[in-house]
Design a protein around this motif. Structure first.
Motif, PDB file in Angstrom:
ATOM      1  N   ASN A   1       1.774 -51.199   3.104  1.00 52.83           N
ATOM      2  CA  ASN A   1       1.625 -49.985   3.900  1.00 52.83           C
ATOM      3  C   ASN A   1       0.907 -50.253   5.209  1.00 52.83           C
ATOM      4  O   ASN A   1       1.221 -49.645   6.221  1.00 52.83           O
ATOM      5  CB  ASN A   1       0.892 -48.898   3.105  1.00 52.83           C
ATOM      6  N   GLU A   2      -0.074 -51.159   5.175  1.00 51.51           N
ATOM      7  CA  GLU A   2      -0.792 -51.507   6.399  1.00 51.51           C
ATOM      8  C   GLU A   2       0.153 -52.177   7.400  1.00 51.51           C
ATOM      9  O   GLU A   2       0.136 -51.855   8.584  1.00 51.51           O
ATOM     10  CB  GLU A   2      -1.972 -52.422   6.087  1.00 51.51           C
TER      11      GLU A   2
ATOM     12  N   GLY B   1       2.351 -49.633   8.890  1.00 50.84           N
ATOM     13  CA  GLY B   1       1.597 -48.861   9.876  1.00 50.84           C
ATOM     14  C   GLY B   1       1.514 -49.571  11.214  1.00 50.84           C
ATOM     15  O   GLY B   1       1.670 -48.946  12.267  1.00 50.84           O
ATOM     16  N   HIS B   2       1.292 -50.883  11.172  1.00 48.13           N
ATOM     17  CA  HIS B   2       1.241 -51.668  12.411  1.00 48.13           C
ATOM     18  C   HIS B   2       2.604 -51.667  13.104  1.00 48.13           C
ATOM     19  O   HIS B   2       2.690 -51.518  14.322  1.00 48.13           O
ATOM     20  CB  HIS B   2       0.790 -53.107  12.137  1.00 48.13           C
TER      21      HIS B   2
END
Length: 90
Positions: A2-3, A6-7
């Protein structure tokens, strides 16, 4: 995961903003320079190749894809080229 998504979403949004402003090339083309880190060059070229800068971006991606010393960046460059070639072929 998810990170990372997001990026990617944030970067996509920033590039879309540059597209709207007509400044994408001015911002990203300098990042193709040999003195930039391989990951930066790959990311810039990946965005530029689909934005009327294939002549500048494709050779950078090809050179990065051929390097064994940059690990996953070489794989990313190769994948960007494969996807671009598929789109270009129609």
């Amino acid at each position: 995961m998810n990170e990372a998504n997001g990026h990617t979403d944030a970067t996509d949004a920033q590039v879309a903003e540059w597209d709207a402003q007509g400044t994408t090339g001015a911002v990203l083309l300098p990042l193709l320079a040999d003195d930039q880190p391989a990951a930066v060059r790959c990311a810039a070229a990946t965005y530029l190749i689909d934005r009327e800068h294939a002549a500048e971006a494709a050779p950078v991606l090809e050179a990065l894809a051929d390097r064994e010393d940059i690990g996953l960046v070489a794989e990313d460059a190769d994948m960007a080229l494969v996807q671009w070639r598929r789109k270009s072929a129609g």
